[in-house]
Design a protein around this motif. Structure first.
Motif, mmCIF file in Angstrom:
data_model
loop_
_atom_site.group_PDB
_atom_site.id
_atom_site.type_symbol
_atom_site.label_atom_id
_atom_site.label_comp_id
_atom_site.label_asym_id
_atom_site.label_seq_id
_atom_site.Cartn_x
_atom_site.Cartn_y
_atom_site.Cartn_z
ATOM 1 N N GLU A 404 0.838 -1.209 0.000
ATOM 2 C CA GLU A 404 0.000 0.000 0.000
ATOM 3 C C GLU A 404 0.870 1.255 0.000
ATOM 4 O O GLU A 404 0.501 2.283 -0.569
ATOM 5 C CB GLU A 404 -0.924 -0.012 1.224
ATOM 6 C CG GLU A 404 -2.007 -1.068 1.127
ATOM 7 C CD GLU A 404 -2.982 -1.013 2.291
ATOM 8 O OE1 GLU A 404 -2.900 -0.062 3.085
ATOM 9 O OE2 GLU A 404 -3.824 -1.927 2.404
ATOM 10 N N LYS A 405 2.032 1.177 0.633
ATOM 11 C CA LYS A 405 2.949 2.328 0.662
ATOM 12 C C LYS A 405 3.420 2.659 -0.752
ATOM 13 O O LYS A 405 3.480 3.838 -1.132
ATOM 14 C CB LYS A 405 4.155 2.007 1.544
ATOM 15 C CG LYS A 405 5.066 3.196 1.796
ATOM 16 C CD LYS A 405 4.418 4.226 2.702
ATOM 17 C CE LYS A 405 4.327 3.684 4.119
ATOM 18 N NZ LYS A 405 3.752 4.744 5.028
ATOM 19 N N VAL A 406 3.730 1.629 -1.537
ATOM 20 C CA VAL A 406 4.152 1.844 -2.931
ATOM 21 C C VAL A 406 3.022 2.461 -3.731
ATOM 22 O O VAL A 406 3.220 3.399 -4.520
ATOM 23 C CB VAL A 406 4.611 0.518 -3.569
ATOM 24 C CG1 VAL A 406 4.796 0.686 -5.074
ATOM 25 C CG2 VAL A 406 5.910 0.044 -2.936
ATOM 26 N N LEU A 407 1.792 1.945 -3.538
ATOM 27 C CA LEU A 407 0.639 2.465 -4.261
ATOM 28 C C LEU A 407 0.374 3.927 -3.897
ATOM 29 O O LEU A 407 0.063 4.752 -4.760
ATOM 30 C CB LEU A 407 -0.602 1.616 -3.974
ATOM 31 C CG LEU A 407 -0.558 0.162 -4.479
ATOM 32 C CD1 LEU A 407 -1.797 -0.604 -4.028
ATOM 33 C CD2 LEU A 407 -0.436 0.127 -5.998
ATOM 34 N N GLU A 408 0.489 4.250 -2.623
ATOM 35 C CA GLU A 408 0.256 5.622 -2.176
ATOM 36 C C GLU A 408 1.296 6.571 -2.770
ATOM 37 O O GLU A 408 0.957 7.654 -3.269
ATOM 38 C CB GLU A 408 0.296 5.690 -0.646
ATOM 39 C CG GLU A 408 -0.899 5.034 0.018
ATOM 40 C CD GLU A 408 -0.750 5.010 1.539
ATOM 41 O OE1 GLU A 408 0.129 5.740 2.061
ATOM 42 O OE2 GLU A 408 -1.495 4.262 2.194
ATOM 43 N N ARG A 409 2.553 6.161 -2.714
ATOM 44 C CA ARG A 409 3.604 7.008 -3.272
ATOM 45 C C ARG A 409 3.449 7.156 -4.785
ATOM 46 O O ARG A 409 3.698 8.218 -5.344
ATOM 47 C CB ARG A 409 4.979 6.431 -2.927
ATOM 48 C CG ARG A 409 5.344 6.588 -1.443
ATOM 49 C CD ARG A 409 6.652 5.914 -1.122
ATOM 50 N NE ARG A 409 7.016 6.099 0.281
ATOM 51 C CZ ARG A 409 8.018 5.490 0.882
ATOM 52 N NH1 ARG A 409 8.783 4.641 0.186
ATOM 53 N NH2 ARG A 409 8.287 5.714 2.162
ATOM 54 N N GLY A 410 3.038 6.057 -5.417
ATOM 55 C CA GLY A 410 2.802 6.118 -6.859
ATOM 56 C C GLY A 410 1.720 7.125 -7.197
ATOM 57 O O GLY A 410 1.844 7.891 -8.163
ATOM 58 N N GLN A 411 0.630 7.132 -6.404
ATOM 59 C CA GLN A 411 -0.447 8.088 -6.636
ATOM 60 C C GLN A 411 0.039 9.526 -6.488
ATOM 61 O O GLN A 411 -0.314 10.405 -7.274
ATOM 62 C CB GLN A 411 -1.587 7.844 -5.641
ATOM 63 C CG GLN A 411 -2.457 6.638 -5.979
ATOM 64 C CD GLN A 411 -3.212 6.815 -7.280
ATOM 65 O OE1 GLN A 411 -3.087 6.010 -8.191
ATOM 66 N NE2 GLN A 411 -3.989 7.863 -7.382
ATOM 67 N N ILE A 412 0.879 9.751 -5.483
ATOM 68 C CA ILE A 412 1.400 11.109 -5.261
ATOM 69 C C ILE A 412 2.280 11.544 -6.431
ATOM 70 O O ILE A 412 2.155 12.660 -6.940
ATOM 71 C CB ILE A 412 2.193 11.167 -3.932
ATOM 72 C CG1 ILE A 412 1.244 10.931 -2.752
ATOM 73 C CG2 ILE A 412 2.907 12.507 -3.794
ATOM 74 C CD1 ILE A 412 1.937 10.772 -1.418
ATOM 75 N N ILE A 413 3.172 10.645 -6.849
ATOM 76 C CA ILE A 413 4.055 10.965 -7.982
ATOM 77 C C ILE A 413 3.226 11.232 -9.238
ATOM 78 O O ILE A 413 3.456 12.198 -9.963
ATOM 79 C CB ILE A 413 5.055 9.818 -8.225
ATOM 80 C CG1 ILE A 413 6.040 9.717 -7.055
ATOM 81 C CG2 ILE A 413 5.813 10.034 -9.540
ATOM 82 C CD1 ILE A 413 6.928 8.479 -7.105
ATOM 83 N N GLY A 414 2.256 10.353 -9.489
ATOM 84 C CA GLY A 414 1.401 10.534 -10.658
ATOM 85 C C GLY A 414 0.633 11.840 -10.600
ATOM 86 O O GLY A 414 0.489 12.534 -11.620
#
Length: 438
Positions: A404-414
């Protein structure tokens, strides 16, 4: 009234596309018994214009017309609702569904966009046919202005191929040249191949490609205005102008500058009518417009399609539009062409709308924009559908989901990437408006 018509047309097109795209996510989510908390046309930042809860889903219209969304329970998306993700997974949540079901939900939007474009193009081809100018019908080659010359073209050239691919249609050659790397032409009977320079493309984009190349034709009259000086002088449809002020001319592009140079004076024309030469005296107005239009009908060809024939033709059209849009990215991300400065946002798109309601433009633009939305949304950028698909494919291949941490960071970067792109696009729109007043 003109601006109102343009805005209304734009909003209706965008609304239809957004609703259908989000339905592409909504319907499979409901089919797989996944809870959909919100279904919104436009974004409801801080507040919404309209909203109503039906069953478990809140339907509404936001105030920011930059798209829309469905909020699916148990999914890390642009809402960044991490509190829900801290709870134990529920069977009706997105994260509890098999990966293949989640993949279908995520690709539903772009799938609808693609099929919508296919349906529209098929319907247009069935009802209107496909009208184009075959390259082989351009017996006299092309006419280019100073910008076309910077691309390496010359008036009288006959386009043979772009990047080694035969140029069968003049309409397609225009775009192919802007997106291509080299052109092959027939120049005075010699086959010549030369590169398309970035500097030349930059000139094209700065003028938004207006009239850098058109087809060459005899100066044959296709229409005479009812209240024009051409009609007063006795010019008729079918007349071919072969001389101006004692000088012989052969083509339309030779006629226009001579008429402009004679503005405000009388000029003697020599015409060819029914195989005989005749003299006509013409009073050219100050603005140089004499009220005649080129006869180009013999250059155009229309392919008509049966209902069944229009379906594969519509598919091929959709694929071509998609391919052209993919090719545009190479040009846009080449800083030497300056193409990124011409990327349009909502303001620029509204300006593209016709001044009066045009149903053919309406459906054609909707189909093109639907393909564009499909392509943009499938890009593997977190926060877009393609980003979710990228993580799902990783899960299906590796057998374990990203944290979930990867997904959250991915959303922020995107989100940062998308906001940066939006800033550039809106900046272009605003700067283009400001330039008009400088």
């Amino acid at each position: 009234m003109v601006l109102f018509t343009k805005i209304v047309m734009f909003i209706i097109i965008i609304s239809i596309l957004v609703i259908l795209h989000e339905l592409g996510h909504f319907l499979p989510a409901k089919w797989f018994k996944t809870k959909v908390e919100k279904f919104y046309l436009f974004f409801d930042v801080k507040f919404s214009l309209l909203k109503k809860k039906i069953g478990e889903t809140e339907y509404g219209i936001g105030w920011l017309p930059l798209g829309g969304y469905v909020k699916i329970a148990g999914m890390i998306d642009e809402s960044m609702d991490t509190e829900q993700m801290k709870q134990e997974p529920q069977p009706w949540e997105f994260r509890s569904k098999p990966a293949w079901q989640r993949l279908i939900i995520m690709i539903g939007g772009v799938t609808v966009n693609f099929f919508l474009a296919w349906i529209i193009y098929s319907a247009l081809l069935f009802n209107n046919g496909d009208t184009y100018i075959p390259s082989q019908s351009l017996k006299y080659g092309i006419v280019v202005d100073s910008i076309g010359e910077k691309l390496g073209l010359r008036t009288g050239d006959k386009i043979i191929a772009v990047d080694g691919k035969e140029a069968k249609r003049f309409n397609d050659a225009l775009l192919d040249i802007i997106l291509g790397d080299e052109i092959t032409v027939d120049r005075d009977g010699q086959t010549v191949t030369f590169p398309i320079t970035d500097e030349g493309k930059k000139e094209v984009f700065q003028t938004q490609g207006r009239n850098f190349m058109t087809y060459r034709s005899k100066a044959r009259i296709g229409m005479v205005g009812d209240t024009s000086v051409a009609k007063d002088a006795g010019l008729l449809v079918g007349d071919e102008i072969v001389g101006v002020a004692g000088e012989d001319i052969a083509y339309w592009d030779e006629l226009r500058p001579r008429i402009m140079n004679a503005a405000g004076t009388n000029v003697d024309l020599e015409i060819l009518r029914d195989g005989k030469r005749e003299a006509v005296n013409l009073n050219v107005p100050e603005e140089g417009a004499i009220g005649i239009v080129l006869d180009y009908q013999d250059l155009r060809k229309t392919d008509n399609f049966s209902f069944l024939g229009a379906i594969p033709a519509g598919f091929n059209k959709t694929i071509k539009v998609l391919t052209d849009q993919v090719r545009q990215f190479k040009v846009i991300f080449n800083s030497k062409t300056g193409a990124y400065k011409q990327v349009k946002g909502p303001i620029g798109i509204v300006e593209m709308m016709p001044p009066t309601w045009d149903w053919y433009f309406f459906w054609s633009f909707m189909a093109m924009f639907s393909v564009w939305l499909a392509f943009l949304n499938i890009l593997p950028i977190p926060a877009l559908d393609g980003g979710h698909v990228m993580f799902l494919l990783y899960e299906m291949i590796s057998g374990r989901p990203p944290s979930e941490k990867v997904l959250e960071r991915g959303q922020i970067i995107g989100f940062v990437i998308l906001m940066s792109l939006m800033a550039v696009i809106f900046g272009n729109d605003i700067w283009n408006v400001i330039k008009r007043f400088l």
